[in-house]
Design an enzyme around this catalytic site. Structure first.
Site, PDB file in Angstrom:
ATOM      1  N   CYS A 259      -4.684 -11.982   7.850  1.00 59.15           N
ATOM      2  CA  CYS A 259      -3.632 -11.097   8.357  1.00 59.15           C
ATOM      3  C   CYS A 259      -2.437 -11.959   8.747  1.00 59.15           C
ATOM      4  CB  CYS A 259      -4.142 -10.317   9.567  1.00 59.15           C
ATOM      5  SG  CYS A 259      -2.929  -9.154  10.242  1.00 59.15           S
TER       6      CYS A 259
ATOM      7  N   HIS B 290      -6.339  -1.679   5.388  1.00 59.87           N
ATOM      8  CA  HIS B 290      -5.919  -2.768   6.287  1.00 59.87           C
ATOM      9  C   HIS B 290      -4.605  -2.396   6.980  1.00 59.87           C
ATOM     10  CE1 HIS B 290      -5.361  -7.216   7.275  1.00 59.87           C
ATOM     11  NE2 HIS B 290      -4.145  -6.720   7.481  1.00 59.87           N
ATOM     12  N   GLU B 291      -3.670  -1.808   6.218  1.00 58.56           N
ATOM     13  CA  GLU B 291      -2.361  -1.441   6.793  1.00 58.56           C
ATOM     14  C   GLU B 291      -2.480  -0.278   7.769  1.00 58.56           C
ATOM     15  OE1 GLU B 291      -1.414  -4.565   4.787  1.00 58.56           O
ATOM     16  OE2 GLU B 291      -0.305  -3.650   6.443  1.00 58.56           O
TER      17      GLU B 291
ATOM     18  N   HIS C  71      -3.560  -1.183  11.191  1.00 59.38           N
ATOM     19  CA  HIS C  71      -2.516  -1.715  12.074  1.00 59.38           C
ATOM     20  C   HIS C  71      -1.844  -0.611  12.895  1.00 59.38           C
ATOM     21  CE1 HIS C  71      -2.302  -6.000  11.363  1.00 59.38           C
ATOM     22  NE2 HIS C  71      -2.211  -5.849  10.048  1.00 59.38           N
TER      23      HIS C  71
HETATM   24  O1  LIG Z   1      -1.096  -6.219   7.344  1.00 57.79           O
HETATM   25  C1  LIG Z   1      -0.747  -6.917   6.374  1.00 57.79           C
HETATM   26  N1  LIG Z   1      -0.970  -8.217   6.356  1.00 57.79           N
HETATM   27  O2  LIG Z   1      -1.467  -8.802   7.441  1.00 57.79           O
HETATM   28  C2  LIG Z   1      -0.803  -9.028   5.145  1.00 57.79           C
HETATM   29  C3  LIG Z   1      -2.139  -9.247   4.457  1.00 57.79           C
HETATM   30  C4  LIG Z   1      -2.679  -7.956   3.905  1.00 57.79           C
HETATM   31  C5  LIG Z   1      -3.945  -8.117   3.056  1.00 57.79           C
HETATM   32  C6  LIG Z   1      -5.106  -8.854   3.744  1.00 57.79           C
HETATM   33  C7  LIG Z   1      -6.366  -8.272   3.134  1.00 57.79           C
HETATM   34  C8  LIG Z   1      -6.017  -6.956   2.538  1.00 57.79           C
HETATM   35  C9  LIG Z   1      -4.532  -6.750   2.711  1.00 57.79           C
HETATM   36  C10 LIG Z   1      -1.902 -10.268   3.369  1.00 57.79           C
HETATM   37  O3  LIG Z   1      -1.224  -9.980   2.415  1.00 57.79           O
HETATM   38  N2  LIG Z   1      -2.411 -11.536   3.514  1.00 57.79           N
HETATM   39  N3  LIG Z   1      -3.194 -11.853   4.576  1.00 57.79           N
HETATM   40  C11 LIG Z   1      -3.037 -13.198   5.146  1.00 57.79           C
HETATM   41  C12 LIG Z   1      -2.716 -14.280   4.207  1.00 57.79           C
HETATM   42  C13 LIG Z   1      -2.851 -13.862   2.799  1.00 57.79           C
HETATM   43  C14 LIG Z   1      -2.126 -12.559   2.512  1.00 57.79           C
HETATM   44  C15 LIG Z   1      -2.464 -12.119   1.114  1.00 57.79           C
HETATM   45  O4  LIG Z   1      -3.489 -11.518   0.885  1.00 57.79           O
HETATM   46  N4  LIG Z   1      -1.510 -12.456   0.235  1.00 57.79           N
HETATM   47  C16 LIG Z   1      -1.537 -12.215  -1.116  1.00 57.79           C
HETATM   48  C17 LIG Z   1      -2.655 -11.772  -1.800  1.00 57.79           C
HETATM   49  C18 LIG Z   1      -2.542 -11.570  -3.182  1.00 57.79           C
HETATM   50  C19 LIG Z   1      -1.348 -11.821  -3.801  1.00 57.79           C
HETATM   51  C20 LIG Z   1      -0.274 -12.259  -3.050  1.00 57.79           C
HETATM   52  N5  LIG Z   1      -0.378 -12.463  -1.719  1.00 57.79           N
HETATM   53 NI    NI Z   2      -2.488  -7.421   8.624  1.00 55.73          NI
END
Ligand SMILES: O=CN(O)C[C@@H](CC1CCCC1)C(=O)N1NCCC[C@H]1C(=O)Nc1ccccn1
Ligand code: NI
Length: 186
Positions: A113, A156-157, A160
């Protein structure tokens, strides 16, 4: 444009508040918020821009993560292959999961996250398929069926907006416990 400094981190009470419904028509402020939430994802998923602005690439960003306790989040699920179509891209407003599969699914890599600056190992069990009802920035109502990765991202969203973080779902005693019909999502 949001930068990492604008992203609220775990420990800030806003991440543990029930977010407020968004009212329509959107105020100018909420219109700008929707734009900024989506822009963050677009910029962060462009390797060059991501580096330039020092971002962590993301596939979703919820308003509470930028300190705004409202039911709004951007979702940009990358196209599976170059030049393909994103399976789901929109700003979801006042989202409601109207139905969900009994079958659970989890990312094999676990979850992270942008608001949690530490790794929390373990499977995050979620519904593998959901029917999602939400409004877009124009106030249009949508009802979509999502499965696997797009479904995981939206859950996940939506978490939040309801004072929940991904690690709340991890089994404390056995973080990598899984029931045998849980869909493991790459
Ligand atoms: O609430 C929203 N958040 O906290 C951003 C989160 C959301 C995802 C986490 C799991 C399901 C949804 C997020 O995107 N990440 N989590 C932290 C670091 C990595 C990043 C990620 O998965 N990046 C990514 C993945 C594929 C392609 C490009 N980028
Ligand atoms: Ni998140």
């Amino acid at each position: 444009m949001f930068l990492m400094k604008d992203i609220v981190r775990d420990g800030d009470p806003v991440l543990r508040q029930e977010a407020a419904d968004v009212t329509f028509p959107l105020s100018a402020e909420d219109q700008q918020l929707a734009k900024d939430l989506m822009e963050y994802l677009v910029v962060s998923q462009d390797p060059e821009q991501c580096k330039k602005y020092g971002l962590r690439a993301g596939v979703g960003l919820a308003a509470p993560q930028v300190g705004v306790s409202k039911k709004m989040a951007s979702v940009l699920v990358p196209a599976p292959e170059e030049g393909g179509k994103s399976p789901f891209t929109d700003v979801i407003i006042n989202p409601v999961i109207v139905s969900e599969s009994v079958q659970m699914g989890a990312l094999t890599e676990g979850e992270g996250c942008l608001s949690v600056d530490r790794d929390v190992p373990g499977f995050v069990p979620r519904h593998d398929r959901i029917t999602l009802r939400y409004y877009d920035v124009n106030g249009e109502k949508h009802q979509v069926r999502l499965k696997n990765y797009p479904a995981i991202v939206c859950q996940h969203e939506i978490d939040h907006m309801h004072r929940t973080l991904f690690y709340d779902h991890i089994n404390k005693d056995e973080p990598f416990a899984r029931d045998d019909d849980m869909v493991m999502i790459e």
